[in-house]
Design a protein around this motif. Structure first.
Motif, PDB file in Angstrom:
ATOM      1  N   ALA A  16       0.846  -1.181   0.000  1.00  0.00           N
ATOM      2  CA  ALA A  16       0.000   0.000   0.000  1.00  0.00           C
ATOM      3  C   ALA A  16       0.888   1.239   0.000  1.00  0.00           C
ATOM      4  O   ALA A  16       2.054   1.189   0.422  1.00  0.00           O
ATOM      5  CB  ALA A  16      -0.941   0.005   1.202  1.00  0.00           C
ATOM      6  N   ILE A  17       0.301   2.338  -0.458  1.00  0.00           N
ATOM      7  CA  ILE A  17       1.048   3.585  -0.546  1.00  0.00           C
ATOM      8  C   ILE A  17       0.126   4.732  -0.180  1.00  0.00           C
ATOM      9  O   ILE A  17      -1.058   4.726  -0.539  1.00  0.00           O
ATOM     10  CB  ILE A  17       1.643   3.748  -1.969  1.00  0.00           C
ATOM     11  N   ASN A  18       0.659   5.710   0.539  1.00  0.00           N
ATOM     12  CA  ASN A  18      -0.193   6.822   0.931  1.00  0.00           C
ATOM     13  C   ASN A  18      -0.341   7.807  -0.219  1.00  0.00           C
ATOM     14  O   ASN A  18       0.165   7.614  -1.322  1.00  0.00           O
ATOM     15  CB  ASN A  18       0.339   7.476   2.205  1.00  0.00           C
ATOM     16  N   TRP A  19      -1.006   8.921   0.053  1.00  0.00           N
ATOM     17  CA  TRP A  19      -1.438   9.802  -1.024  1.00  0.00           C
ATOM     18  C   TRP A  19      -0.311  10.437  -1.810  1.00  0.00           C
ATOM     19  O   TRP A  19      -0.454  10.703  -2.997  1.00  0.00           O
ATOM     20  CB  TRP A  19      -2.343  10.907  -0.447  1.00  0.00           C
ATOM     21  N   ASN A  20       0.828  10.687  -1.165  1.00  0.00           N
ATOM     22  CA  ASN A  20       1.927  11.356  -1.874  1.00  0.00           C
ATOM     23  C   ASN A  20       3.132  10.450  -2.082  1.00  0.00           C
ATOM     24  O   ASN A  20       4.186  10.923  -2.508  1.00  0.00           O
ATOM     25  CB  ASN A  20       2.343  12.617  -1.130  1.00  0.00           C
ATOM     26  N   GLY A  21       2.991   9.183  -1.767  1.00  0.00           N
ATOM     27  CA  GLY A  21       4.091   8.250  -1.963  1.00  0.00           C
ATOM     28  C   GLY A  21       5.129   8.265  -0.864  1.00  0.00           C
ATOM     29  O   GLY A  21       6.134   7.563  -0.949  1.00  0.00           O
ATOM     30  N   GLY A  22       4.889   9.034   0.167  1.00  0.00           N
ATOM     31  CA  GLY A  22       5.864   9.168   1.222  1.00  0.00           C
ATOM     32  C   GLY A  22       5.873   8.042   2.232  1.00  0.00           C
ATOM     33  O   GLY A  22       6.798   7.929   3.051  1.00  0.00           O
ATOM     34  N   SER A  23       4.865   7.213   2.192  1.00  0.00           N
ATOM     35  CA  SER A  23       4.764   6.097   3.122  1.00  0.00           C
ATOM     36  C   SER A  23       4.269   4.866   2.378  1.00  0.00           C
ATOM     37  O   SER A  23       3.350   4.958   1.559  1.00  0.00           O
ATOM     38  CB  SER A  23       3.796   6.443   4.249  1.00  0.00           C
ATOM     39  N   THR A  24       4.899   3.742   2.657  1.00  0.00           N
ATOM     40  CA  THR A  24       4.511   2.493   2.019  1.00  0.00           C
ATOM     41  C   THR A  24       4.411   1.382   3.048  1.00  0.00           C
ATOM     42  O   THR A  24       4.986   1.468   4.145  1.00  0.00           O
ATOM     43  CB  THR A  24       5.500   2.061   0.922  1.00  0.00           C
ATOM     44  N   TYR A  25       3.689   0.339   2.667  1.00  0.00           N
ATOM     45  CA  TYR A  25       3.539  -0.854   3.503  1.00  0.00           C
ATOM     46  C   TYR A  25       3.716  -2.076   2.614  1.00  0.00           C
ATOM     47  O   TYR A  25       3.265  -2.081   1.458  1.00  0.00           O
ATOM     48  CB  TYR A  25       2.148  -0.879   4.136  1.00  0.00           C
ATOM     49  N   TYR A  26       4.366  -3.110   3.169  1.00  0.00           N
ATOM     50  CA  TYR A  26       4.501  -4.389   2.460  1.00  0.00           C
ATOM     51  C   TYR A  26       4.233  -5.534   3.437  1.00  0.00           C
ATOM     52  O   TYR A  26       4.694  -5.502   4.583  1.00  0.00           O
ATOM     53  CB  TYR A  26       5.908  -4.556   1.886  1.00  0.00           C
ATOM     54  N   VAL A  27       3.545  -6.533   2.964  1.00  0.00           N
ATOM     55  CA  VAL A  27       3.421  -7.754   3.743  1.00  0.00           C
ATOM     56  C   VAL A  27       4.792  -8.421   3.788  1.00  0.00           C
ATOM     57  O   VAL A  27       5.597  -8.271   2.852  1.00  0.00           O
ATOM     58  CB  VAL A  27       2.342  -8.679   3.136  1.00  0.00           C
ATOM     59  N   ASP A  28       5.084  -9.118   4.855  1.00  0.00           N
ATOM     60  CA  ASP A  28       6.430  -9.673   5.051  1.00  0.00           C
ATOM     61  C   ASP A  28       6.893 -10.543   3.884  1.00  0.00           C
ATOM     62  O   ASP A  28       8.073 -10.530   3.515  1.00  0.00           O
ATOM     63  CB  ASP A  28       6.476 -10.489   6.339  1.00  0.00           C
ATOM     64  N   SER A  29       5.970 -11.282   3.307  1.00  0.00           N
ATOM     65  CA  SER A  29       6.363 -12.254   2.281  1.00  0.00           C
ATOM     66  C   SER A  29       6.882 -11.619   0.992  1.00  0.00           C
ATOM     67  O   SER A  29       7.481 -12.310   0.166  1.00  0.00           O
ATOM     68  CB  SER A  29       5.193 -13.179   1.961  1.00  0.00           C
ATOM     69  N   VAL A  30       6.666 -10.311   0.811  1.00  0.00           N
ATOM     70  CA  VAL A  30       7.118  -9.658  -0.423  1.00  0.00           C
ATOM     71  C   VAL A  30       8.176  -8.591  -0.174  1.00  0.00           C
ATOM     72  O   VAL A  30       8.689  -7.998  -1.131  1.00  0.00           O
ATOM     73  CB  VAL A  30       5.945  -9.059  -1.226  1.00  0.00           C
ATOM     74  N   LYS A  31       8.501  -8.343   1.069  1.00  0.00           N
ATOM     75  CA  LYS A  31       9.495  -7.311   1.373  1.00  0.00           C
ATOM     76  C   LYS A  31      10.825  -7.625   0.701  1.00  0.00           C
ATOM     77  O   LYS A  31      11.303  -8.751   0.734  1.00  0.00           O
ATOM     78  CB  LYS A  31       9.685  -7.202   2.889  1.00  0.00           C
ATOM     79  N   GLY A  32      11.389  -6.605   0.079  1.00  0.00           N
ATOM     80  CA  GLY A  32      12.648  -6.776  -0.624  1.00  0.00           C
ATOM     81  C   GLY A  32      12.493  -7.252  -2.050  1.00  0.00           C
ATOM     82  O   GLY A  32      13.460  -7.248  -2.821  1.00  0.00           O
ATOM     83  N   ARG A  33      11.285  -7.676  -2.432  1.00  0.00           N
ATOM     84  CA  ARG A  33      11.046  -8.161  -3.800  1.00  0.00           C
ATOM     85  C   ARG A  33      10.074  -7.274  -4.571  1.00  0.00           C
ATOM     86  O   ARG A  33      10.212  -7.102  -5.780  1.00  0.00           O
ATOM     87  CB  ARG A  33      10.496  -9.592  -3.765  1.00  0.00           C
ATOM     88  N   PHE A  34       9.067  -6.747  -3.879  1.00  0.00           N
ATOM     89  CA  PHE A  34       8.044  -5.925  -4.526  1.00  0.00           C
ATOM     90  C   PHE A  34       8.250  -4.464  -4.147  1.00  0.00           C
ATOM     91  O   PHE A  34       8.665  -4.139  -3.029  1.00  0.00           O
ATOM     92  CB  PHE A  34       6.647  -6.348  -4.072  1.00  0.00           C
TER      93      PHE A  34
END
Length: 124
Positions: A50-68
């Motif tokens: 997920a990404i916030n409105w200006n791209g300044g904050s993101t979220y990744y589920v653990d299984s994709v961190k570092g790949r997506f």
């Protein structure tokens, strides 16, 4: 109303890359967060990134961190999901979703609009 159209899915081999795109149109406004969810057969739909409105904050589920990597181009009303080092367990239908708020949320029911989904299949 808001329309979301995903593209970029396909059939790839393990280790390959894909980039998904989601174009938003209609009455989106300018301040909205976006998310990419996926649903594999027999499994719950899960938030992948997920990404916030200006791209300044993101979220990744653990299984994709570092790949997506999720990113957005607000001038084009488009959000992207760059998927590298794909694995067979990444196989799913991928959906983009928009929520009418600036910040990231994790729960599926906090997203207001959904795309039709694009299939990603990763063979071993």
């Amino acid at each position: 109303q808001v329309q979301l159209v995903e593209s970029g899915g396909g059939l790839v081999r393990a280790g390959d890359s894909l980039r998904l795109s989601c174009a938003a149109s209609g009455r989106t406004g300018s301040l909205y967060a976006m998310g990419w969810f996926r649903q594999a057969p027999g499994k719950e739909r899960e938030l992948v990134a997920a990404i916030n409105w200006n791209g300044g904050s993101t979220y990744y589920v653990d299984s994709v961190k570092g790949r997506f990597t999720i990113s957005r181009d607000n001038a084009k009303n488009t959000v992207y999901l760059q998927m590298n080092s794909l694995k067979p367990e990444d196989t799913a239908v991928y959906y983009c979703a928009l929520r009418g708020g600036r910040q990231i949320r994790i729960r599926r029911d906090e997203y207001d609009y959904w795309g039709q989904g694009t299939q990603v299949t990763v063979s071993s």
